[in-house]
Design a protein around this motif. Structure first.
Motif, PDB file in Angstrom:
ATOM      1  N   GLN A  20       0.643  -1.182  -0.071  1.00 12.74           N
ATOM      2  CA  GLN A  20      -0.174   0.088   0.172  1.00 12.74           C
ATOM      3  C   GLN A  20       1.019   1.189   0.039  1.00 12.74           C
ATOM      4  O   GLN A  20       0.690   2.194  -0.595  1.00 12.74           O
ATOM      5  N   LYS A  21       1.908   1.119   0.643  1.00 12.15           N
ATOM      6  CA  LYS A  21       2.963   2.307   0.933  1.00 12.15           C
ATOM      7  C   LYS A  21       3.663   2.470  -0.550  1.00 12.15           C
ATOM      8  O   LYS A  21       3.646   3.717  -0.854  1.00 12.15           O
ATOM      9  N   SER A  22       3.974   1.515  -1.083  1.00  8.35           N
ATOM     10  CA  SER A  22       4.619   1.663  -2.328  1.00  8.35           C
ATOM     11  C   SER A  22       3.688   2.168  -3.318  1.00  8.35           C
ATOM     12  O   SER A  22       3.954   2.831  -4.004  1.00  8.35           O
ATOM     13  N   GLU A  23       2.518   1.789  -3.398  1.00 10.43           N
ATOM     14  CA  GLU A  23       1.408   2.359  -4.344  1.00 10.43           C
ATOM     15  C   GLU A  23       1.001   3.756  -4.086  1.00 10.43           C
ATOM     16  O   GLU A  23       1.264   4.535  -5.129  1.00 10.43           O
ATOM     17  N   LEU A  24       1.111   4.178  -2.933  1.00  9.08           N
ATOM     18  CA  LEU A  24       1.092   5.588  -2.791  1.00  9.08           C
ATOM     19  C   LEU A  24       2.006   6.482  -3.105  1.00  9.08           C
ATOM     20  O   LEU A  24       1.937   7.616  -3.851  1.00  9.08           O
ATOM     21  N   LEU A  25       3.366   6.032  -2.812  1.00  5.88           N
ATOM     22  CA  LEU A  25       4.690   6.726  -3.291  1.00  5.88           C
ATOM     23  C   LEU A  25       4.566   6.829  -4.771  1.00  5.88           C
ATOM     24  O   LEU A  25       4.991   7.779  -5.494  1.00  5.88           O
ATOM     25  N   SER A  26       4.427   5.641  -5.364  1.00  8.26           N
ATOM     26  CA  SER A  26       4.117   5.535  -7.177  1.00  8.26           C
ATOM     27  C   SER A  26       3.120   6.581  -7.661  1.00  8.26           C
ATOM     28  O   SER A  26       3.542   7.233  -8.481  1.00  8.26           O
ATOM     29  N   GLN A  27       2.133   6.677  -6.912  1.00  4.60           N
ATOM     30  CA  GLN A  27       0.995   7.749  -7.436  1.00  4.60           C
ATOM     31  C   GLN A  27       1.567   9.061  -7.116  1.00  4.60           C
ATOM     32  O   GLN A  27       1.214   9.697  -7.970  1.00  4.60           O
ATOM     33  N   ARG A  28       2.268   9.360  -6.250  1.00  7.93           N
ATOM     34  CA  ARG A  28       2.784  10.730  -5.752  1.00  7.93           C
ATOM     35  C   ARG A  28       3.800  11.276  -6.931  1.00  7.93           C
ATOM     36  O   ARG A  28       3.775  12.141  -7.517  1.00  7.93           O
ATOM     37  N   LEU A  29       4.687  10.115  -7.225  1.00  4.64           N
ATOM     38  CA  LEU A  29       5.677  10.450  -8.174  1.00  4.64           C
ATOM     39  C   LEU A  29       5.118  10.630  -9.638  1.00  4.64           C
ATOM     40  O   LEU A  29       5.522  11.421 -10.514  1.00  4.64           O
ATOM     41  N   ASP A  30       4.060   9.725 -10.031  1.00  2.50           N
ATOM     42  CA  ASP A  30       3.387  10.112 -11.284  1.00  2.50           C
ATOM     43  C   ASP A  30       2.552  11.370 -11.366  1.00  2.50           C
ATOM     44  O   ASP A  30       2.582  12.011 -12.144  1.00  2.50           O
ATOM     45  N   ALA A  31       2.099  11.920 -10.121  1.00  3.65           N
ATOM     46  CA  ALA A  31       1.683  13.231 -10.095  1.00  3.65           C
ATOM     47  C   ALA A  31       2.737  14.287 -10.365  1.00  3.65           C
ATOM     48  O   ALA A  31       2.504  15.251 -11.040  1.00  3.65           O
ATOM     49  N   VAL A  32       3.904  14.122  -9.679  1.00  3.39           N
ATOM     50  CA  VAL A  32       5.017  14.907  -9.740  1.00  3.39           C
ATOM     51  C   VAL A  32       5.577  15.036 -11.320  1.00  3.39           C
ATOM     52  O   VAL A  32       5.714  16.064 -11.835  1.00  3.39           O
ATOM     53  N   ILE A  33       5.779  13.751 -11.700  1.00  4.82           N
ATOM     54  CA  ILE A  33       6.253  13.741 -13.167  1.00  4.82           C
ATOM     55  C   ILE A  33       5.204  14.408 -14.095  1.00  4.82           C
ATOM     56  O   ILE A  33       5.433  15.158 -14.893  1.00  4.82           O
ATOM     57  N   ALA A  34       3.780  13.983 -14.096  1.00  5.47           N
ATOM     58  CA  ALA A  34       2.657  14.833 -14.525  1.00  5.47           C
ATOM     59  C   ALA A  34       2.968  16.480 -14.886  1.00  5.47           C
ATOM     60  O   ALA A  34       2.739  17.024 -15.762  1.00  5.47           O
ATOM     61  N   ALA A  35       3.120  16.902 -13.416  1.00  3.99           N
ATOM     62  CA  ALA A  35       3.077  18.170 -13.185  1.00  3.99           C
ATOM     63  C   ALA A  35       4.233  18.923 -13.850  1.00  3.99           C
ATOM     64  O   ALA A  35       4.239  19.658 -14.249  1.00  3.99           O
ATOM     65  N   LEU A  36       5.470  18.030 -13.657  1.00  4.78           N
ATOM     66  CA  LEU A  36       6.734  18.718 -14.503  1.00  4.78           C
ATOM     67  C   LEU A  36       6.527  18.770 -16.157  1.00  4.78           C
ATOM     68  O   LEU A  36       7.104  19.572 -16.682  1.00  4.78           O
ATOM     69  N   LYS A  37       5.955  17.677 -16.508  1.00  2.93           N
ATOM     70  CA  LYS A  37       5.676  17.737 -18.006  1.00  2.93           C
ATOM     71  C   LYS A  37       4.858  18.675 -18.553  1.00  2.93           C
ATOM     72  O   LYS A  37       5.113  19.203 -19.544  1.00  2.93           O
ATOM     73  N   LYS A  38       3.741  19.160 -17.485  1.00  5.00           N
ATOM     74  CA  LYS A  38       2.967  20.161 -18.046  1.00  5.00           C
ATOM     75  C   LYS A  38       3.768  21.757 -17.761  1.00  5.00           C
ATOM     76  O   LYS A  38       3.280  22.637 -18.650  1.00  5.00           O
ATOM     77  N   GLY A  39       4.637  21.696 -17.165  1.00  6.25           N
ATOM     78  CA  GLY A  39       5.617  22.877 -17.158  1.00  6.25           C
ATOM     79  C   GLY A  39       5.430  23.525 -16.106  1.00  6.25           C
ATOM     80  O   GLY A  39       5.532  24.637 -15.692  1.00  6.25           O
TER      81      GLY A  39
END
Length: 108
Positions: free
Chosen positions: A89-108
């Motif tokens: 569960q912890k790794s899933e949450l961390l993965s979701q947060r990393l995905d959100a950060v990567i998406a935010a960085l791609k948007k600029g």
């Protein structure tokens, strides 16, 4: 880090993952252990000590010991499964947060 949905367990699967013996299986094992102990102590066979009787008694004792070991291991599995579930569960949450950060960085 690229998102690969095939590598993640769904939350439903993680919550319904069961390990161990059911209560009925535990009760059956305990009854079987008791039966083996009683038979090896009193026995229905004649009192004469034959090689076959000795071997049967030894097998009954070993089977009872192994059954007790299975019950002990089953009791110890529950906390281990909970640790694994929480870790997942912890790794899933961390993965979701990393995905959100990567998406935010791609948007600029």
């Amino acid at each position: 880090m690229k998102h690969r949905p095939g590598l993640r367990m769904s939350q439903k699967n993680a919550d319904t993952f069961t390990v161990g013996l059911s209560e009925a299986e535990k009760q059956d094992l305990e009854e079987m252990i008791g039966d083996f102990r009683r038979k090896s102590a009193g026995g229905d066979l004649p009192e004469e000590t034959t090689p076959t009787r000795t071997q049967l008694d030894s097998i009954a004792r070993k089977l009872a010991d192994l059954s007790e070991m299975v019950l002990r291991m089953d009791r110890q599995m529950a906390p281990l499964v909970e640790v694994i579930r929480l870790s997942h569960q912890k790794s899933e949450l961390l993965s979701q947060r990393l995905d959100a950060v990567i998406a935010a960085l791609k948007k600029g």
